[in-house]
Design a protein around this motif. Structure first.
Motif, PDB file in Angstrom:
ATOM      1  N   ALA A   9      49.812  50.848  51.844  1.00 54.91           N
ATOM      2  CA  ALA A   9      50.595  51.074  50.640  1.00 54.91           C
ATOM      3  C   ALA A   9      49.908  50.529  49.391  1.00 54.91           C
ATOM      4  O   ALA A   9      50.354  50.773  48.291  1.00 54.91           O
ATOM      5  N   THR A  10      48.822  49.776  49.551  1.00 56.77           N
ATOM      6  CA  THR A  10      48.116  49.216  48.412  1.00 56.77           C
ATOM      7  C   THR A  10      47.503  50.338  47.584  1.00 56.77           C
ATOM      8  O   THR A  10      46.824  51.208  48.103  1.00 56.77           O
ATOM      9  N   VAL A  11      47.748  50.272  46.297  1.00 58.55           N
ATOM     10  CA  VAL A  11      47.250  51.301  45.394  1.00 58.55           C
ATOM     11  C   VAL A  11      45.994  50.778  44.709  1.00 58.55           C
ATOM     12  O   VAL A  11      45.933  49.630  44.288  1.00 58.55           O
ATOM     13  N   SER A  12      45.015  51.625  44.596  1.00 57.04           N
ATOM     14  CA  SER A  12      43.761  51.252  43.952  1.00 57.04           C
ATOM     15  C   SER A  12      43.984  51.067  42.454  1.00 57.04           C
ATOM     16  O   SER A  12      44.695  51.849  41.822  1.00 57.04           O
ATOM     17  N   PRO A  13      43.355  50.060  41.858  1.00 58.97           N
ATOM     18  CA  PRO A  13      43.485  49.879  40.412  1.00 58.97           C
ATOM     19  C   PRO A  13      42.615  50.848  39.613  1.00 58.97           C
ATOM     20  O   PRO A  13      42.745  50.948  38.400  1.00 58.97           O
ATOM     21  N   ARG A  14      41.749  51.575  40.296  1.00 56.30           N
ATOM     22  CA  ARG A  14      40.833  52.474  39.606  1.00 56.30           C
ATOM     23  C   ARG A  14      41.528  53.784  39.246  1.00 56.30           C
ATOM     24  O   ARG A  14      42.237  54.361  40.054  1.00 56.30           O
ATOM     25  N   THR A  15      41.313  54.202  38.009  1.00 58.30           N
ATOM     26  CA  THR A  15      41.869  55.459  37.517  1.00 58.30           C
ATOM     27  C   THR A  15      40.737  56.258  36.887  1.00 58.30           C
ATOM     28  O   THR A  15      39.595  55.797  36.834  1.00 58.30           O
ATOM     29  N   GLU A  16      41.064  57.431  36.387  1.00 59.93           N
ATOM     30  CA  GLU A  16      40.036  58.229  35.711  1.00 59.93           C
ATOM     31  C   GLU A  16      39.575  57.551  34.426  1.00 59.93           C
ATOM     32  O   GLU A  16      38.412  57.649  34.058  1.00 59.93           O
ATOM     33  N   ASP A  17      40.496  56.875  33.736  1.00 59.17           N
ATOM     34  CA  ASP A  17      40.127  56.183  32.500  1.00 59.17           C
ATOM     35  C   ASP A  17      39.362  54.891  32.771  1.00 59.17           C
ATOM     36  O   ASP A  17      38.521  54.487  31.971  1.00 59.17           O
ATOM     37  N   GLU A  18      39.686  54.225  33.855  1.00 57.98           N
ATOM     38  CA  GLU A  18      39.040  52.960  34.213  1.00 57.98           C
ATOM     39  C   GLU A  18      38.500  53.058  35.640  1.00 57.98           C
ATOM     40  O   GLU A  18      39.080  52.519  36.578  1.00 57.98           O
ATOM     41  N   GLU A  26      39.513  41.531  44.767  1.00 56.87           N
ATOM     42  CA  GLU A  26      38.175  42.119  44.772  1.00 56.87           C
ATOM     43  C   GLU A  26      37.187  41.239  44.009  1.00 56.87           C
ATOM     44  O   GLU A  26      36.027  41.118  44.400  1.00 56.87           O
ATOM     45  N   LEU A  27      37.649  40.613  42.942  1.00 62.02           N
ATOM     46  CA  LEU A  27      36.798  39.683  42.195  1.00 62.02           C
ATOM     47  C   LEU A  27      36.428  38.487  43.067  1.00 62.02           C
ATOM     48  O   LEU A  27      35.264  38.084  43.127  1.00 62.02           O
ATOM     49  N   THR A  28      37.403  37.942  43.764  1.00 67.50           N
ATOM     50  CA  THR A  28      37.145  36.799  44.644  1.00 67.50           C
ATOM     51  C   THR A  28      36.200  37.189  45.775  1.00 67.50           C
ATOM     52  O   THR A  28      35.266  36.445  46.096  1.00 67.50           O
ATOM     53  N   ALA A  29      36.431  38.348  46.365  1.00 68.47           N
ATOM     54  CA  ALA A  29      35.538  38.815  47.432  1.00 68.47           C
ATOM     55  C   ALA A  29      34.125  39.030  46.895  1.00 68.47           C
ATOM     56  O   ALA A  29      33.140  38.726  47.579  1.00 68.47           O
ATOM     57  N   GLY A  30      34.012  39.531  45.680  1.00 66.27           N
ATOM     58  CA  GLY A  30      32.699  39.704  45.069  1.00 66.27           C
ATOM     59  C   GLY A  30      32.005  38.376  44.838  1.00 66.27           C
ATOM     60  O   GLY A  30      30.802  38.239  45.075  1.00 66.27           O
ATOM     61  N   GLY A  31      32.757  37.379  44.387  1.00 65.58           N
ATOM     62  CA  GLY A  31      32.179  36.050  44.197  1.00 65.58           C
ATOM     63  C   GLY A  31      31.686  35.457  45.504  1.00 65.58           C
ATOM     64  O   GLY A  31      30.592  34.882  45.571  1.00 65.58           O
ATOM     65  N   LEU A  32      32.471  35.611  46.553  1.00 65.96           N
ATOM     66  CA  LEU A  32      32.049  35.104  47.864  1.00 65.96           C
ATOM     67  C   LEU A  32      30.831  35.863  48.382  1.00 65.96           C
ATOM     68  O   LEU A  32      29.932  35.270  48.992  1.00 65.96           O
ATOM     69  N   CYS A  33      30.791  37.145  48.121  1.00 65.32           N
ATOM     70  CA  CYS A  33      29.644  37.957  48.541  1.00 65.32           C
ATOM     71  C   CYS A  33      28.378  37.510  47.805  1.00 65.32           C
ATOM     72  O   CYS A  33      27.306  37.401  48.406  1.00 65.32           O
ATOM     73  N   VAL A  34      28.504  37.230  46.518  1.00 70.48           N
ATOM     74  CA  VAL A  34      27.366  36.734  45.738  1.00 70.48           C
ATOM     75  C   VAL A  34      26.923  35.375  46.271  1.00 70.48           C
ATOM     76  O   VAL A  34      25.727  35.112  46.421  1.00 70.48           O
ATOM     77  N   THR A 172      36.235  51.271  51.924  1.00 75.32           N
ATOM     78  CA  THR A 172      37.628  51.133  52.346  1.00 75.32           C
ATOM     79  C   THR A 172      38.526  52.133  51.633  1.00 75.32           C
ATOM     80  O   THR A 172      39.508  52.587  52.205  1.00 75.32           O
ATOM     81  N   GLU A 173      38.191  52.476  50.387  1.00 77.44           N
ATOM     82  CA  GLU A 173      39.002  53.458  49.665  1.00 77.44           C
ATOM     83  C   GLU A 173      38.721  54.875  50.125  1.00 77.44           C
ATOM     84  O   GLU A 173      39.617  55.698  50.195  1.00 77.44           O
TER      85      GLU A 173
END
Length: 196
Positions: A9-18, A26-34, A172-173
């Motif tokens: 049910a999680t909706v992606s924050p990505r849209t055509e405008d953004e 996702e930011l936290t996962a990116g930081g951990l990945c870095v 995942t998306e």
């Protein structure tokens, strides 16, 4: 609602405008990945440096003995470098958030990679200057080479970690399509029996 239903049910924050919008998770996962990418690159850089230094500083008969300290050096670098870089990652997350928010309308991945490479370069330069100024007292000390080895993986780790996290999010998306079904092999005996 089960966990599986909640994740579906999680909706992606990505849209055509953004197209490059992101969530806090996702930011936290990116930081951990870095962070993980940096620690791996740091250990690889130290290993290569020690092998090259041992090979060039000693003759080939003492080469194996000169690497006896490698496991200890890697353990210490992994522990202390991992702890310090984790704190740096926590401090850098707000900067990454600002960069990400500023670029969320930009669909070109190259622009994002460039921005995160600049962030990694700033982190590496700051780390190198701090290491040089505090540990060795002068910027031209011979031990500054070690500062470069410690700082340079950040230049690569920040954009590489961001890119790996982006790939994970996109997988995942948009999961890959299932493999095509294999054509059934027709058994001639079964076909003959069915025709009777």
């Amino acid at each position: 609602m089960s966990t599986l239903e909640a994740s579906e049910a999680t909706v992606s924050p990505r849209t055509e405008d953004e197209p490059m919008a992101f969530t806090r998770d996702e930011l936290t996962a990116g930081g951990l990945c870095v962070w993980v990418t940096y620690v791996i690159l740091l250990l690889v850089a130290l290993t290569v440096t020690m092998i090259v230094a041992s090979f060039t500083a000693f003759d080939r008969t003492t080469f194996p003995q000169s690497l006896l300290a490698l496991p200890l050096v890697l353990f210490m670098a992994g522990f202390f470098g991992g702890c310090i870089s984790f704190v740096v990652m926590l401090i850098g997350l707000p900067l990454a958030w600002l960069i990400g928010r500023g670029l969320q309308r930009e669909p070109l991945i190259g622009i994002h990679l460039l921005a995160y490479t600049v962030l990694g370069t700033v982190v590496a330069t700051t780390a190198f200057l701090l290491l040089s100024a505090t540990a060795w007292g002068t910027f031209l000390a011979p031990a500054s080479f070690l500062g470069l080895i410690i700082a340079m993986p950040a230049v690569v780790a920040v954009p590489l970690g961001w890119w790996r996290n982006l790939r994970r999010i996109r997988r995942t998306e948009n999961p890959p399509p299932p493999p095509p079904a294999k054509p059934r092999r027709i058994d001639p005996d079964a076909a003959y029996e069915d025709s009777l």
